[in-house]
Design a protein around this motif. Sequence first.
Motif, PDB file in Angstrom:
ATOM      1  N   SER C 135       0.928  -1.246   0.001  1.00 49.86           N
ATOM      2  CA  SER C 135      -0.194  -0.052   0.083  1.00 49.86           C
ATOM      3  C   SER C 135       0.940   1.103  -0.106  1.00 49.86           C
ATOM      4  CB  SER C 135      -0.856  -0.127   1.056  1.00 49.86           C
ATOM      5  OG  SER C 135      -1.669  -1.143   1.222  1.00 49.86           O
ATOM      6  N   GLY C 136       1.205   1.831  -1.242  1.00 50.48           N
ATOM      7  CA  GLY C 136       2.073   2.852  -1.252  1.00 50.48           C
ATOM      8  C   GLY C 136       1.165   4.165  -1.804  1.00 50.48           C
ATOM      9  N   SER C 137       0.989   4.175  -2.937  1.00 52.84           N
ATOM     10  CA  SER C 137       0.169   5.465  -3.323  1.00 52.84           C
ATOM     11  C   SER C 137      -1.335   5.074  -2.952  1.00 52.84           C
ATOM     12  CB  SER C 137      -0.056   5.649  -4.899  1.00 52.84           C
ATOM     13  OG  SER C 137       1.354   6.122  -5.384  1.00 52.84           O
ATOM     14  N   ASP C 138      -1.535   3.814  -3.129  1.00 51.95           N
ATOM     15  CA  ASP C 138      -2.948   3.446  -2.738  1.00 51.95           C
ATOM     16  C   ASP C 138      -3.029   3.135  -1.163  1.00 51.95           C
ATOM     17  OD1 ASP C 138      -5.570   2.198  -2.776  1.00 51.95           O
ATOM     18  OD2 ASP C 138      -5.044   0.284  -3.851  1.00 51.95           O
ATOM     19  N   LEU C 139      -2.939   4.156  -0.532  1.00 52.23           N
ATOM     20  CA  LEU C 139      -2.916   4.021   0.823  1.00 52.23           C
ATOM     21  C   LEU C 139      -3.925   3.206   1.589  1.00 52.23           C
ATOM     22  CD1 LEU C 139      -1.297   4.881   3.361  1.00 52.23           C
ATOM     23  CD2 LEU C 139      -2.408   6.738   3.613  1.00 52.23           C
ATOM     24  N   ALA C 140      -5.131   3.424   1.067  1.00 58.03           N
ATOM     25  CA  ALA C 140      -6.424   3.038   1.593  1.00 58.03           C
ATOM     26  C   ALA C 140      -6.541   1.587   1.584  1.00 58.03           C
ATOM     27  CB  ALA C 140      -7.699   3.701   0.829  1.00 58.03           C
ATOM     28  N   SER C 141      -5.594   0.780   0.970  1.00 61.27           N
ATOM     29  CA  SER C 141      -5.527  -0.721   0.835  1.00 61.27           C
ATOM     30  C   SER C 141      -4.958  -1.087   1.924  1.00 61.27           C
ATOM     31  CB  SER C 141      -5.203  -0.964  -0.611  1.00 61.27           C
ATOM     32  OG  SER C 141      -3.653  -0.838  -0.475  1.00 61.27           O
ATOM     33  N   LEU C 142      -4.376  -0.295   2.940  1.00 66.13           N
ATOM     34  CA  LEU C 142      -3.729  -0.928   3.930  1.00 66.13           C
ATOM     35  C   LEU C 142      -4.128  -2.144   4.708  1.00 66.13           C
ATOM     36  CD1 LEU C 142      -4.663   0.151   7.140  1.00 66.13           C
ATOM     37  CD2 LEU C 142      -3.953   2.359   5.914  1.00 66.13           C
ATOM     38  N   GLN C 143      -3.454  -2.929   5.253  1.00 63.11           N
ATOM     39  CA  GLN C 143      -3.929  -4.507   5.767  1.00 63.11           C
ATOM     40  C   GLN C 143      -3.572  -4.450   7.336  1.00 63.11           C
ATOM     41  OE1 GLN C 143      -5.824  -6.352   4.410  1.00 63.11           O
ATOM     42  NE2 GLN C 143      -5.794  -5.236   2.428  1.00 63.11           N
ATOM     43  N   CYS C 144      -2.640  -3.534   7.734  1.00 62.48           N
ATOM     44  CA  CYS C 144      -1.916  -3.885   9.098  1.00 62.48           C
ATOM     45  C   CYS C 144      -3.468  -3.736  10.156  1.00 62.48           C
ATOM     46  CB  CYS C 144      -1.046  -2.832   9.702  1.00 62.48           C
ATOM     47  SG  CYS C 144      -0.423  -2.893  11.063  1.00 62.48           S
ATOM     48  N   LYS C 145      -3.340  -4.754  10.841  1.00 62.95           N
ATOM     49  CA  LYS C 145      -4.806  -4.950  11.439  1.00 62.95           C
ATOM     50  C   LYS C 145      -4.647  -4.491  13.120  1.00 62.95           C
ATOM     51  CE  LYS C 145      -7.779  -8.597  10.117  1.00 62.95           C
ATOM     52  NZ  LYS C 145      -7.071  -8.728   8.673  1.00 62.95           N
ATOM     53  N   ALA C 146      -6.002  -4.101  13.788  1.00 63.03           N
ATOM     54  CA  ALA C 146      -5.844  -3.731  15.150  1.00 63.03           C
ATOM     55  C   ALA C 146      -7.192  -4.527  15.558  1.00 63.03           C
ATOM     56  CB  ALA C 146      -5.649  -2.564  15.554  1.00 63.03           C
ATOM     57  N   VAL C 147      -7.052  -5.442  16.528  1.00 61.90           N
ATOM     58  CA  VAL C 147      -8.316  -5.994  17.122  1.00 61.90           C
ATOM     59  C   VAL C 147      -8.224  -5.583  18.533  1.00 61.90           C
ATOM     60  CG1 VAL C 147      -9.434  -8.103  17.479  1.00 61.90           C
ATOM     61  CG2 VAL C 147      -8.025  -7.951  15.378  1.00 61.90           C
ATOM     62  N   ARG C 148      -9.726  -5.086  18.951  1.00 60.63           N
ATOM     63  CA  ARG C 148      -9.831  -5.113  20.270  1.00 60.63           C
ATOM     64  C   ARG C 148      -9.651  -6.221  21.182  1.00 60.63           C
ATOM     65  NH1 ARG C 148     -12.911  -0.682  22.627  1.00 60.63           N
ATOM     66  NH2 ARG C 148     -13.510   0.651  20.872  1.00 60.63           N
ATOM     67  N   ASP C 149      -9.121  -6.123  22.228  1.00 55.99           N
ATOM     68  CA  ASP C 149      -9.218  -7.450  23.130  1.00 55.99           C
ATOM     69  C   ASP C 149      -8.999  -6.642  24.643  1.00 55.99           C
ATOM     70  OD1 ASP C 149      -8.687  -9.828  24.422  1.00 55.99           O
ATOM     71  OD2 ASP C 149      -6.576  -9.798  24.133  1.00 55.99           O
ATOM     72  N   GLY C 150     -10.419  -6.724  25.024  1.00 60.64           N
ATOM     73  CA  GLY C 150     -10.366  -6.172  26.504  1.00 60.64           C
ATOM     74  C   GLY C 150     -10.103  -4.657  26.288  1.00 60.64           C
ATOM     75  N   ASP C 151      -8.945  -4.141  27.218  1.00 56.26           N
ATOM     76  CA  ASP C 151      -8.658  -2.585  27.195  1.00 56.26           C
ATOM     77  C   ASP C 151      -7.497  -2.368  26.318  1.00 56.26           C
ATOM     78  OD1 ASP C 151     -10.265  -2.642  29.470  1.00 56.26           O
ATOM     79  OD2 ASP C 151      -8.591  -2.829  31.015  1.00 56.26           O
ATOM     80  N   HIS C 152      -7.313  -3.242  25.539  1.00 58.23           N
ATOM     81  CA  HIS C 152      -6.390  -3.053  24.650  1.00 58.23           C
ATOM     82  C   HIS C 152      -6.496  -3.341  23.064  1.00 58.23           C
ATOM     83  CE1 HIS C 152      -3.960  -3.526  28.166  1.00 58.23           C
ATOM     84  NE2 HIS C 152      -2.912  -2.822  27.474  1.00 58.23           N
ATOM     85  N   TYR C 153      -6.158  -2.743  22.153  1.00 62.15           N
ATOM     86  CA  TYR C 153      -5.988  -3.056  20.773  1.00 62.15           C
ATOM     87  C   TYR C 153      -4.851  -3.938  20.665  1.00 62.15           C
ATOM     88  CZ  TYR C 153      -9.350   0.879  19.215  1.00 62.15           C
ATOM     89  OH  TYR C 153     -10.083   1.512  19.171  1.00 62.15           O
ATOM     90  N   VAL C 154      -4.947  -4.969  19.700  1.00 63.77           N
ATOM     91  CA  VAL C 154      -3.588  -5.942  19.550  1.00 63.77           C
ATOM     92  C   VAL C 154      -3.464  -5.773  17.925  1.00 63.77           C
ATOM     93  CG1 VAL C 154      -2.862  -8.217  19.545  1.00 63.77           C
ATOM     94  CG2 VAL C 154      -4.665  -7.457  21.223  1.00 63.77           C
ATOM     95  N   ILE C 155      -2.189  -5.328  17.926  1.00 62.48           N
ATOM     96  CA  ILE C 155      -1.804  -4.868  16.549  1.00 62.48           C
ATOM     97  C   ILE C 155      -1.000  -5.971  15.872  1.00 62.48           C
ATOM     98  CG2 ILE C 155      -0.795  -3.196  14.772  1.00 62.48           C
ATOM     99  CD1 ILE C 155      -1.102  -1.306  17.021  1.00 62.48           C
ATOM    100  N   ASN C 156      -1.176  -6.408  14.601  1.00 63.71           N
ATOM    101  CA  ASN C 156      -0.200  -7.452  13.895  1.00 63.71           C
ATOM    102  C   ASN C 156      -0.296  -6.949  12.255  1.00 63.71           C
ATOM    103  OD1 ASN C 156       0.515  -9.879  15.414  1.00 63.71           O
ATOM    104  ND2 ASN C 156      -1.577  -9.715  16.007  1.00 63.71           N
ATOM    105  N   GLY C 157       1.092  -7.124  11.819  1.00 60.22           N
ATOM    106  CA  GLY C 157       1.033  -6.497  10.334  1.00 60.22           C
ATOM    107  C   GLY C 157       2.435  -5.726  10.302  1.00 60.22           C
ATOM    108  N   THR C 158       2.424  -5.059   9.291  1.00 62.61           N
ATOM    109  CA  THR C 158       3.895  -4.474   9.140  1.00 62.61           C
ATOM    110  C   THR C 158       3.653  -3.115   8.497  1.00 62.61           C
ATOM    111  OG1 THR C 158       6.137  -4.648   7.952  1.00 62.61           O
ATOM    112  CG2 THR C 158       4.159  -5.320   6.632  1.00 62.61           C
TER     113      THR C 158
END
Lengths: 385, 385, 397, 397
Positions: C135-158
Amino acid sequence: MSTSTDQEDTLAMLCDSLARYLDDQHSLPQRLHALAQADSAPPPFWQGLANELGLLGVALAEAQGGLGGGMAAHAAMMETLGGALAAEPYLSTIVIGAGLLQRNPGAQADVLLARAVAGQAVIAFAHTETQGWHDRAEVQATLVPDGDGFRLDGRKSVVQSAPWASHFIVSARSSGSAREQGGLSLVLVPRDTPGVRMRPYATRDGVRAAEIAFDGVRLPMDALLGNEGGALPHIEQALDEGTLAVCAEATGVMRRLMRDTLDYVRQRKQFGVPIASFQVLQHRLADMHMALEQAAALTSSVAELLDDAELGAEQRARAVSSAKVAVAKACKAVGQGAVQLHGGMGMTEELAVGHYVRRATLIEGLFGPASWHLRRVARLQASAS
Amino acid sequence: MSTSTDQEDTLAMLCDSLARYLDDQHSLPQRLHALAQADSAPPPFWQGLANELGLLGVALAEAQGGLGGGMAAHAAMMETLGGALAAEPYLSTIVIGAGLLQRNPGAQADVLLARAVAGQAVIAFAHTETQGWHDRAEVQATLVPDGDGFRLDGRKSVVQSAPWASHFIVSARSSGSAREQGGLSLVLVPRDTPGVRMRPYATRDGVRAAEIAFDGVRLPMDALLGNEGGALPHIEQALDEGTLAVCAEATGVMRRLMRDTLDYVRQRKQFGVPIASFQVLQHRLADMHMALEQAAALTSSVAELLDDAELGAEQRARAVSSAKVAVAKACKAVGQGAVQLHGGMGMTEELAVGHYVRRATLIEGLFGPASWHLRRVARLQASAS
Amino acid sequence: MAWKLSPAETAFRDEVRDFLARELTPELRVAGRRCSGIFNDYEDGIAWHRILAKRGWSTPKWPVEHGGTGWSPMQHYIFASEVSTANAPRVAPMGTGMVAPVIIAFGTEAQKRAWLPGIRSGDDYWCQGYSEPQSGSDLASLQCKAVRDGDHYVINGTKIWTTHAQYANKMFCLVRTRSGGKAQQGISFLCFDFKTPGITVRPIISISGDHELNQVFFDDVRVPLDSLLGEEDQGWSVAKYLLQHERGGAWTPMLRERLRRLHTAADTAFAHRDAGDMAAADMALRLAEIECAIDAVEATELQQLRAQARGEPPGIRPSMGKVLGSELRQRITELAVEIAGPQAAIDMPMADCELDDMTVPEEAVFAMSAYLNDRAASIYAGTNEVQRNIIAAQILK
Amino acid sequence: MAWKLSPAETAFRDEVRDFLARELTPELRVAGRRCSGIFNDYEDGIAWHRILAKRGWSTPKWPVEHGGTGWSPMQHYIFASEVSTANAPRVAPMGTGMVAPVIIAFGTEAQKRAWLPGIRSGDDYWCQGYSEPQSGSDLASLQCKAVRDGDHYVINGTKIWTTHAQYANKMFCLVRTRSGGKAQQGISFLCFDFKTPGITVRPIISISGDHELNQVFFDDVRVPLDSLLGEEDQGWSVAKYLLQHERGGAWTPMLRERLRRLHTAADTAFAHRDAGDMAAADMALRLAEIECAIDAVEATELQQLRAQARGEPPGIRPSMGKVLGSELRQRITELAVEIAGPQAAIDMPMADCELDDMTVPEEAVFAMSAYLNDRAASIYAGTNEVQRNIIAAQILK
């Protein structure tokens, strides 16, 4: 407009085997690994060229044990070497070094020439000085008679392949002041001669060069190549041939850049489509292609022209400068285009494109940028009309 | 960086009324019809500007009955006139002619100035000569004392608006040889003076100019404007102001080209889609837009700068030349782009674009092309550092 | 071109000059001069930032209530010019110029209190997580994920092209919190501690040999829920606001300074030439061309400043500025390489150039570094192709 | 650049030179020199064509059996160079270079006998009916209709940009003989007498003030069925064959001649300048730039000639030639206008320029005419945008 087809075929065959050898022995990772260790001798492929392939003499005169391929052979070799980023030290040792030795024969010269072709000697041409910009007569180093020989003093800058060289061919002034046409001489200086100091470094393309200081270097009489004070025409020819050689190298460099860029835009997707589908990028690729094809065509035409024994020095200069203009423009178009079309990835050392672009960028300036050659063409035009 | 907002508002209002008047009286068909008959006097809109609108004095000093709007007013007028391809004879009569008269007052000058502002006199500046290229001191016409007056001899070339003019302001040499800085004088020559011959013709933008021969033209003492031999600084200022005026005109010309081109590409369909959807054309339009916006911004900045009474001649020259460089580049980008994007239709006299492009093309060269101004900037840079 | 300043503007300029003369150390000037990339490295950049902060000038563009200076647009322009001329280090703007404006626009009071002071003082150093490998020029296609887990977001990706990640202690980051629907939907904007476990940084060496860029990997990185700036899934509007801000600012001050260096370099390169030699004259013409091109960009930037002062929306001006400024910057570095001549090929750290009687000209090494670095100027912050798309879309509307 | 010629080639060149010295009249040389458009007008063009025909050189590229010369590619190149250098009129190619190759490739024996001799001798003068007001780059969308009615096709519609329609007695024309299906289908290629009733011609005056172009209207124009070249509804392949042919040919000979004129013009313009004046030196550099650009185009054209001699298909080379040649031609005329100086603004017939002691330089008037005309070089015969699309499609394949 005619070339011997036999010779063309032989040359094509030799270059094919060279290309295969480089593919096998001088891939980009192999190159980087070898260069990291090449502080004082060329990377191993150089011995392969000399010994396994026996290719170093293809361009040289048959009298010197060469195949007599001339500039056309140099161009073919350089294009192939360029495709693998392996131009040095062929450029400095064979195109420039052996060229100067061939045209300035003598006991020392003949021996060195034979050793160079056999891969036993590496030559660097120590001519450029810091203050020179690209002026070819801008030499302040001095060569004065001293006993039964000479004494050499001066500084040379960005001497290509110097850290790998066994011998330097050094330009120096026997008389006259800097920028004067007459009074230049060439001498042969073995690397380990007392009074020679070197500051080696890498250049942006990953190969090696150096600043060299000659302080009171004593040389025997037969270190002199050619006539004392009459070296400028030889220097001009050597640099013109070097120029055309890097033009041919550029063809190899740019073909790789073009290929990688075409591959990249075909597979890279943004907005759900390959970026090759964007018309602006298509037109940029078309312009890169045209610049490359023109540069390549002009370079090979000029190589052929240079093999004409009756060609005058001004015609040679005019033709070589024109080729360099086309090549510099193409290197800019193809090099900058390759980076832009690769986006961020083109800016890194991680893909081949980053390495080839740096060589293309250096070639733009080597032996003078387009502006210098354009002015030379204008000057020659004025003197011709 | 400060301008009187009141004055800006007044000016905007006046230009609005001028634009409405031109829309009504000087549409393209009206213009072509009027010019076809304008062999010896300006088209009718000129009287409208002078009498109905009373606009010819807005830029001039209040002492001369003007509104004191200065170069900012000239620029606003010229931009509006440019939008209707109606720059002449405002440029020659008011910007250059009245400018020279204002700065070289005298009995004759004062009378002519008043008549010019009232639309009763049209002035042409007869300065350029055939051999001059754009060199401003390249004057070979001579002015020699003769009895109780002067005798004027020489040839002037492409004198803008000359066929419409009642008076010429002529540059001639009182002393020195061609291209010498000193020795130039300006004289006022009524059109019907004996010894004046004219070869009138149209220029590519449809207006009129002429070659003029002055053969033994006898002039009274008070025909002299300013000091004998000291005219070059006045000539330089008049030409610089003329240059900036056509820069402003170019803004009007280019805005129309841009508007028409945007309209055209939105409605023109090929391959089933409006050609505006092709990315290559979009980017070309973006480049045209940027060139125009830069030229317009720089032109109005420089107009403001020129109204600074403390500005030196070198600063003026530097600023004006920079604006002209931007404008010439923009005229090329916008003019050539407009034709290309209109395709075949852009090559004809049938659409407005063909007419505006020719004016844009002439503006590129008027008062010197970009190359001439770049060299002037380089020279001024060298003398400043 | 020398624009006319009002007396008040002249006084302000002198005040800035005095400050620079007093506070900008010789070491920092050298660091500024040697900066061939976009920003100085952490150490020099932050040193200068702290000096500015002491004077209250580290965040001049912020609203006054958060520590801005309240300067007029022209004062900002003068400040930028003087700072460029003095070769002050260029401070990376991820904190002051990028995340801060969005914190101010979208943040809660608590978030402002938590994050703004550290940016202003220089205690915190931020990096930006926008682009991803796909996802460069096409920034909206980004895939790095954050999932809610209790009081936190859990981030995975690059994330990739993360400037100065090796120095950062904070990150702002676009993550996908919901999939499906339009690509622009379901994106959220998170700000968090960059030292959180699970974050690893891989250096990316650029063709100039510099290490400015990195790839960042997230492996079950847990950040608190109040990392969220703005609303969940509505991060795209925050992202766009930032991009708009990022593209603002004047290019001219830096361009003028670079041109001054070219003149100096050309004077040196051609110092010994004969009068009949054309090299110097030819180069003078090309320098004049750059000079005129800078005048034209400057005029549009000054026009933009006036429009800004009148409260007009920036429209496509930032895109124009990006295209014109970056391409002119590239032309300048092209010319710098040419002027440097054969020595431009030399690859060594600028600090090593000087050495006894075999010194290598630092300016030549700088020239090639800057040239290679500047190839990125038409790529980062929205490629120039994307900017031209934006301009065309607007004028064709 | 002076390329090396073989002895046979040198002899051929001398033969051409002798011929030109003998047969090209001073009047025709003047006409050639004043031709600022693409081709000379009918009268001068055809006069020269008839002289060539007498020598057997009016259709050198045709197959020998139809009256071609059988020259090698290099001979064609030499011939074109010499003819350009001598300022021979440029003969409109609609007959010899455009329709003839397709007649030879697709025509029946009867059609060849009917049409080729008149082209060769110059008795017939052809015009081309391809573009329509709504079909420019998108040629396949053409709407001009031909309907069979007994022994005839009845044509209705319009064609535009028809060069020299005002002189023509023959036309080749693309018409739609079937609607529906893909746009490329249902097109037929017709050749007919242009004096057929129902044809009217409207002049189109170009921005250079010249009348080369026309719009042609067809109002129930009845042409015999044997006007059809190739198969009915299969005209698209004929049309494409022609386009390919049209784009062939070398640009360099004309470019070199134009550059020679620039040198002469510059020598005149700057004859009186001081040594310290830079105008002449600056211009020399730009002329050198053009010269080098021509060298590069020439090298690709010579390469193409060799490939042609080896029987290789032309591929995208004609598209490259079109783009490179036309854009270089445009640069040359831009520079010509600049060299001409203020006099370039003058609008008058070139024949009127000389007049007693108030002569206007013909070269200046030529320069602007050529400049304005040359704006079309990137439009006609497939816009350069279309050519770049073709090149990109090929290299991306």
